[in-house]
Design a protein around this motif. Sequence first.
Motif, PDB file in Angstrom:
ATOM      1  N   ASN A  67       0.829  -1.204   0.000  1.00 21.97           N
ATOM      2  CA  ASN A  67       0.000   0.000   0.000  1.00 21.97           C
ATOM      3  C   ASN A  67       0.865   1.256   0.000  1.00 21.97           C
ATOM      4  N   VAL A  68       0.441   2.226  -0.799  1.00 17.25           N
ATOM      5  CA  VAL A  68       1.086   3.538  -0.838  1.00 17.25           C
ATOM      6  C   VAL A  68      -0.019   4.590  -0.788  1.00 17.25           C
ATOM      7  N   TYR A  69       0.386   5.848  -0.747  1.00 18.00           N
ATOM      8  CA  TYR A  69      -0.613   6.913  -0.860  1.00 18.00           C
ATOM      9  C   TYR A  69      -0.049   8.030  -1.720  1.00 18.00           C
ATOM     10  N   MET A  70      -0.802   8.393  -2.746  1.00 11.59           N
ATOM     11  CA  MET A  70      -0.413   9.451  -3.671  1.00 11.59           C
ATOM     12  C   MET A  70      -1.154  10.754  -3.334  1.00 11.59           C
ATOM     13  N   PRO A  71      -0.630  11.895  -3.790  1.00  6.59           N
ATOM     14  CA  PRO A  71      -1.319  13.167  -3.540  1.00  6.59           C
ATOM     15  C   PRO A  71      -2.728  13.171  -4.125  1.00  6.59           C
ATOM     16  N   LEU A  79      -1.385  15.638 -16.127  1.00  8.88           N
ATOM     17  CA  LEU A  79      -2.488  14.811 -16.628  1.00  8.88           C
ATOM     18  C   LEU A  79      -2.526  14.803 -18.146  1.00  8.88           C
ATOM     19  N   GLN A  80      -2.122  15.885 -18.765  1.00 13.67           N
ATOM     20  CA  GLN A  80      -2.195  16.000 -20.221  1.00 13.67           C
ATOM     21  C   GLN A  80      -1.105  15.218 -20.953  1.00 13.67           C
ATOM     22  N   LYS A  81      -0.218  14.579 -20.222  1.00 13.66           N
ATOM     23  CA  LYS A  81       0.850  13.832 -20.887  1.00 13.66           C
ATOM     24  C   LYS A  81       0.327  12.610 -21.629  1.00 13.66           C
ATOM     25  N   GLU A  82      -0.791  12.056 -21.178  1.00 11.94           N
ATOM     26  CA  GLU A  82      -1.338  10.884 -21.854  1.00 11.94           C
ATOM     27  C   GLU A  82      -2.646  11.316 -22.518  1.00 11.94           C
ATOM     28  N   LYS A  83      -2.625  11.480 -23.823  1.00 10.88           N
ATOM     29  CA  LYS A  83      -3.711  12.113 -24.577  1.00 10.88           C
ATOM     30  C   LYS A  83      -5.058  11.400 -24.399  1.00 10.88           C
ATOM     31  N   ASP A  84      -5.110  10.077 -24.627  1.00  9.83           N
ATOM     32  CA  ASP A  84      -6.372   9.357 -24.523  1.00  9.83           C
ATOM     33  C   ASP A  84      -6.933   9.435 -23.109  1.00  9.83           C
ATOM     34  N   THR A 116      -1.535   8.865 -13.726  1.00 10.32           N
ATOM     35  CA  THR A 116      -0.452   9.807 -14.032  1.00 10.32           C
ATOM     36  C   THR A 116       0.442  10.048 -12.820  1.00 10.32           C
ATOM     37  N   LEU A 117      -0.137  10.042 -11.627  1.00  9.16           N
ATOM     38  CA  LEU A 117       0.673  10.219 -10.412  1.00  9.16           C
ATOM     39  C   LEU A 117       1.626   9.045 -10.219  1.00  9.16           C
ATOM     40  N   PHE A 118       1.122   7.841 -10.431  1.00 10.92           N
ATOM     41  CA  PHE A 118       1.974   6.671 -10.285  1.00 10.92           C
ATOM     42  C   PHE A 118       3.062   6.662 -11.354  1.00 10.92           C
ATOM     43  N   CYS A 119       2.687   7.058 -12.568  1.00 11.97           N
ATOM     44  CA  CYS A 119       3.680   7.077 -13.647  1.00 11.97           C
ATOM     45  C   CYS A 119       4.805   8.068 -13.352  1.00 11.97           C
ATOM     46  N   GLU A 120       4.449   9.225 -12.858  1.00 15.86           N
ATOM     47  CA  GLU A 120       5.469  10.230 -12.524  1.00 15.86           C
ATOM     48  C   GLU A 120       6.427   9.680 -11.469  1.00 15.86           C
ATOM     49  N   HIS A 121       5.875   8.976 -10.488  1.00 16.10           N
ATOM     50  CA  HIS A 121       6.690   8.396  -9.424  1.00 16.10           C
ATOM     51  C   HIS A 121       7.549   7.248  -9.951  1.00 16.10           C
ATOM     52  N   TYR A 122       6.938   6.345 -10.737  1.00 12.60           N
ATOM     53  CA  TYR A 122       7.674   5.208 -11.266  1.00 12.60           C
ATOM     54  C   TYR A 122       8.847   5.651 -12.145  1.00 12.60           C
ATOM     55  N   GLN A 123       8.649   6.744 -12.883  1.00  7.19           N
ATOM     56  CA  GLN A 123       9.725   7.234 -13.759  1.00  7.19           C
ATOM     57  C   GLN A 123      10.974   7.572 -12.955  1.00  7.19           C
ATOM     58  N   LYS A 124      10.773   7.966 -11.691  1.00  6.30           N
ATOM     59  CA  LYS A 124      11.898   8.356 -10.840  1.00  6.30           C
ATOM     60  C   LYS A 124      12.582   7.175 -10.163  1.00  6.30           C
ATOM     61  N   ILE A 125      11.841   6.095  -9.927  1.00  3.73           N
ATOM     62  CA  ILE A 125      12.387   5.032  -9.071  1.00  3.73           C
ATOM     63  C   ILE A 125      12.723   3.746  -9.814  1.00  3.73           C
ATOM     64  N   VAL A 126      12.352   3.641 -11.085  1.00  6.17           N
ATOM     65  CA  VAL A 126      12.619   2.419 -11.848  1.00  6.17           C
ATOM     66  C   VAL A 126      13.716   2.686 -12.876  1.00  6.17           C
ATOM     67  N   PHE A 238       1.368   4.184 -21.342  1.00  4.53           N
ATOM     68  CA  PHE A 238       1.618   5.171 -20.292  1.00  4.53           C
ATOM     69  C   PHE A 238       3.120   5.305 -20.048  1.00  4.53           C
ATOM     70  N   ALA A 239       3.815   4.179 -20.039  1.00  3.46           N
ATOM     71  CA  ALA A 239       5.257   4.205 -19.768  1.00  3.46           C
ATOM     72  C   ALA A 239       5.991   5.054 -20.810  1.00  3.46           C
ATOM     73  N   LYS A 240       5.611   4.921 -22.062  1.00  3.38           N
ATOM     74  CA  LYS A 240       6.247   5.720 -23.116  1.00  3.38           C
ATOM     75  C   LYS A 240       5.912   7.195 -22.945  1.00  3.38           C
ATOM     76  N   ALA A 241       4.654   7.504 -22.630  1.00  2.00           N
ATOM     77  CA  ALA A 241       4.239   8.899 -22.474  1.00  2.00           C
ATOM     78  C   ALA A 241       4.971   9.577 -21.319  1.00  2.00           C
ATOM     79  N   PHE A 242       5.313   8.796 -20.280  1.00  2.00           N
ATOM     80  CA  PHE A 242       5.934   9.379 -19.086  1.00  2.00           C
ATOM     81  C   PHE A 242       7.434   9.079 -18.988  1.00  2.00           C
ATOM     82  N   GLY A 243       7.986   8.486 -20.033  1.00  2.00           N
ATOM     83  CA  GLY A 243       9.418   8.252 -20.049  1.00  2.00           C
ATOM     84  C   GLY A 243       9.897   7.249 -19.017  1.00  2.00           C
TER      85      GLY A 243
END
Length: 476
Positions: A67-71, A79-84, A116-126, A238-243
């Motif tokens: 379990n985690v907690y995001m803002p 949010l606009q990083k993933e168009k669909d 999008t919150l999880f993607c932003e976080h994952y981009q930093k830690i993976v 999502f991974a591609k959109a968020f690098g």
Amino acid sequence: MADIKNNAITRQEDDFAQWYTDVCRKAELMDYSSVKGFIIYRPYGYAIWENIQHYLDKRFKETGHENVYMPMVISTSLLQKEKDHIEGFAPECLVATIGGGQPIEDPLIIRPTSETLFCEHYQKIVSSYRDLPKLYNQWCSVVRWEKTTRPFLRGSEFLWQEGHTLHETEEEARTETLKMLEVYDDCGRDLLAIPFVKGRKTDKEKFAGAMETYSIEALMPDGKGLQSGTTHYFGTGFAKAFGIQFQGRDGKLTNPHQTSWGVSTRLIGAIIMVHGDDNGLVLPPYVAPIQVVVIPIAQQKPGVIPAARELYKDIQEAGYRVKIDESDKTPGWKFAEYEMKGIPLRVEIGPRDIENGNVTIVKRNTGEKITVKREEMVSKINELIPQIHKEMYERAYRYLLEHTTEIHNIDELNAALDKGGYAKAMWCGEQTCEDKVKELTTATARCLPFNQIAIDDKCPICGKKAKKVILFAKAY
């Protein structure tokens, strides 16, 4: 407003929607706040959600999730990083444009969901395959600005859990997506006494940004379907959109495969509708906040209260959630009150019972009264709790089978949907036919059930060669 506790609830056959609202209020599950679509979860209603949480949280952790907690807020630019994704959620977003009395340059969106919150976080830690998989879940609330709201079923804010996972391979991610659907199905069968239909959503009905969406679908007594939970395979979009990249075992950079899955307090609405009757809630015993209530009869007479307290103690020590009502209200008022609250078992004891060494046990789901010897009470409760759950599940399952109708043409489709329930049809796979069904009947495609046993070789809408079995229903 008149005290709702003094008003009888509407009968289901007279107005099912009003019956539902009456039960929500009179059983003290919720109340309305001053802002439309935002409800107050009263203790009894929240306790049901806590029991669902406990079951699922245990299952999540057994399968390796943390379990985690995001803002609660997402910047518009993020949010606009993933168009669909943004196109799917933009109409439902609540946006904050002022903070501390000053305009916010990048307006903040109250989370409608947290990909999008999880993607932003994952981009930093993976960064390496050694960092995978990431198996995260959060319990939180989300806000979706709904035009039409109904307690638990569709609200501007609702409570839920949302799992978000990253995987090294497509196979692992797809396995995760279907595994979590099975966890939800188990929850329906083992906790909620609700039989779900499992299947894949059509492309039109899938989650915004997903490659594939799967769902558990429940059927309500008014013949409408209720999407009760979903799991999504995102692929690498999502991974591609968020690098989000990681170094694979071959030393090359690649994108992880991603999933998401969630259920919400909509499950409380499903419990209310699937099992309730004209006297109120009928709660499955394993999810009920109170499983047994002890009612002393003629409690002013000597020995009755002490005897009732002994029953309470024995039931509690046997591991059940139990309540004793020693208030000065009449037994008849108490019976009606706890029937309204759906408590699975009522145990009564009065002077005559004490004299004969008996207690009376009443089953909420059937109204059956059972007299047992005092010393046999706990063993009888041990027998009745699983029996009640089984009876409730089987009753709901019979309804599901009786209201799933195979159809082969438009006339049969209309007849099946007028009757209520699922219209089981073959489908050519074209969205135009899916849209045509909605235009003609207001029904939508609920899912492509996993049990794909063909019932015809043609699509009943267009007459072309059929590819899939599909379930249509009017829905909440």
